[in-house]
Design a protein around this motif. Structure first.
Motif, short mmCIF file in Angstrom:
data_model
loop_
_atom_site.label_atom_id
_atom_site.label_comp_id
_atom_site.label_asym_id
_atom_site.label_seq_id
_atom_site.Cartn_x
_atom_site.Cartn_y
_atom_site.Cartn_z
N ARG A 137 0.88 -1.23 -0.13
CA ARG A 137 -0.04 0.04 0.10
C ARG A 137 0.96 1.08 -0.13
O ARG A 137 1.82 1.39 0.94
N ILE A 138 0.52 2.37 -0.83
CA ILE A 138 1.36 3.24 -0.87
C ILE A 138 0.48 4.60 -0.93
O ILE A 138 -0.43 4.52 -1.63
N GLY A 139 0.59 5.74 0.06
CA GLY A 139 -0.06 6.96 -0.42
C GLY A 139 0.70 7.56 -1.38
O GLY A 139 1.73 7.71 -1.67
N ILE A 158 -4.76 5.92 -2.15
CA ILE A 158 -4.06 4.97 -1.64
C ILE A 158 -3.82 3.86 -2.99
O ILE A 158 -4.90 3.52 -3.53
N THR A 180 4.44 9.37 -5.16
CA THR A 180 4.43 9.10 -3.83
C THR A 180 3.91 10.55 -3.17
O THR A 180 4.57 11.43 -3.72
N SER A 181 3.04 10.35 -2.10
CA SER A 181 2.59 11.64 -1.67
C SER A 181 3.52 12.14 -0.30
O SER A 181 4.11 10.78 -0.08
N SER A 228 2.99 9.57 2.83
CA SER A 228 3.37 8.15 2.79
C SER A 228 4.36 7.99 4.07
O SER A 228 5.19 8.77 4.06
N SER A 229 4.21 6.89 4.72
CA SER A 229 5.06 6.65 5.97
C SER A 229 6.34 5.92 5.32
O SER A 229 7.13 5.77 6.02
#
Lengths: 188, 256
Positions: free
Chosen positions: B155-157, B168, B196-197, B200-201
């Motif tokens: 999962r990627i923001g 997502i 990517t935002s 995103s962690s």
């Protein structure tokens, strides 16, 4: 010059048999991440460990088949991700193959082995898909149920075709070796 | 007469061999196949290939572009510092050969020929020509395993570059992925770039991920967009691994 196999001591033969078994499993495991030309369909490779389990279980008991399935499944877990486990699917494959009673119903040749592998890949894929749908993880990592089964439909067929086409490569030498061993044991 | 001793005598060897096999297989699983992968790397070492002449030309051109980009980035950062904006710096990259693909098609992974000894740690970001590829999930001494962004569990923001809409991204095997947007009516069109935002962690912001192919606004829960990933994962042989500033473990290894 090497002595013919029939003159070797039973202990040496036994050791050699284990070397062959461990060596062939290691070879199958090491071939998994490899993608050679002709070994790839839709980015997928043949499931070598499953082919090995089928070759092993064809002339053995269901228990031995299950054990081999669990051992090779754990190895495959190590090479991908531990969860959901491959051991369940491969153990099913081992048991089913051993229960097939191949000598009674099916002629022993490449085509029947390829057919068995074809069916067993579908079985193993379905077991994995069921595992994915039953034990869904937390929300962040779970896959929607519909996607699991759509993906299963898309890949099970091509994976089965590819594995069954490559099955004789594993089955033929192993079968020859075990047949020879059996022949030596009986004649001595 | 049935005697357990006789049974034990007959089956002792088989039983112990079976137990040994189980233990070995279990240890392979627990170590994530580290030993196997090391052996695999040794065997495939002669086949890993060198960049050909054409590739060297392309590399030179890429290098030139990279230098210009680096200059612009540092200029950009200087300007952002003037504006008192938080500065994001990119770590140093390690180039790594791709030596293996996923061992089962339910997982979208690849194996790299660099590991712990080349300072690659879990959580490092893997980038290829074209954009983001994935994230290192485990590493042995000389190999490391990458979970691709096309894996269904990743999962990627992300954000669309034109209209800055957040969503997502979820992998869908092959080179496809799906974005679920937070908003009911996002301003997104086919052809929009996706990167990517900053929320995103796991990934640094601004890495190119792919391009929107089509929209599915009628989905019940949230509007979705089908994305084609920009990095040609099945064809690449070399990737760059960045020890991202966001993963604390890798920072420790860069600056001991």
């Amino acid at each position: 010059m090497l002595k013919p196999l029939s003159q070797w001591s039973p202990l040496t033969l036994n050791m050699l048999n284990w070397v062959v078994i461990v060596g062939s499993v290691a070879l199958c495991a090491l071939t998994l991440p490899l993608r050679l030309p002709g070994m790839e369909l839709n980015g997928m490779g043949p499931n070598w460990l499953l082919i090995w389990v089928v070759a092993w279980s064809l002339k053995r008991t269901a228990f031995q088949g299950a054990l081999a399935g669990i051992v090779l499944g754990l190895i495959q877990d190590g090479m991908t991700a531990p969860y959901p486990s491959h051991a369940v699917g491969l153990a099913c494959v081992g048991i089913l193959t051993a229960r097939l009673q191949k000598q009674r119903y099916i002629e022993e040749d490449f085509i029947s082995v390829a057919l068995i592998v074809f069916g067993m890949v579908v079985v193993a894929e379905s077991v994995t898909a069921v595992q994915f749908s039953l034990f869904k993880g937390t929300d962040s990592t779970s896959i929607p149920l519909s996607e699991i089964w759509v993906y299963h439909q898309q890949t099970a067929l091509s994976s089965a075709i590819l594995s069954s086409l490559w099955a004789p490569v594993v089955y033929y030498p192993l079968n020859r070796w075990w047949e020879r061993l059996q022949w030596i044991e009986q004649s001595s | 007469m049935y005697s357990p001793y006789r049974w034990w005598d007959r089956h002792r060897l088989q039983l112990s061999l079976a137990v040994i096999s189980l233990i070995v297989a279990w240890s392979v699983r627990q170590t994530q196949g580290a030993g196997l992968l090391e052996v695999y790397r040794l065997i495939t070492l002669p086949f890993q290939g060198n960049p050909t002449q054409q590739e060297q030309l392309v590399n030179a051109r890429t290098w030139e572009l990279e230098q210009r980009l680096a200059a612009l980035e540092s200029q950009n950062q200087a300007l952002q510092a003037l504006l008192k904006q938080p500065v994001v710096t990119q770590g140093k990259g390690t180039v790594a050969p791709v030596i293996g693909r996923s061992a089962d098609h339910w997982w979208q992974q690849m194996t790299l020929g660099r590991g712990h000894l080349d300072a690659i740690r879990e959580g490092a970001i893997v980038v290829a020509p074209g954009g983001l590829v994935g994230r290192v999930v485990s590493a042995s001494d000389h190999t490391s395993r990458v979970l691709l962004i096309s894996d269904p569990t990743s999962r990627i923001g992300v954000t669309t570059s034109r209209s800055r809409r957040m969503g997502i991204l979820r992998g869908q095997a092959g080179d496809r992925a799906v974005i679920e947007f937070y908003e009911k009516d996002p301003d997104v069109r086919p052809g929009d770039a996706v990167s990517t935002s900053s929320l995103s962690s796991l990934f640094p912001p601004g890495l190119l991920v792919g391009r929107v192919e089509s929209m599915q606004l009628s989905k019940s829960a949230a509007p979705q967009a089908l994305v084609k990933l920009s990095a040609p994962v099945s064809d690449i042989n070399w990737v760059t691994v960045y020890l991202d500033a966001k993963t604390s473990k890798s920072m420790v290894s860069i600056n001991p």
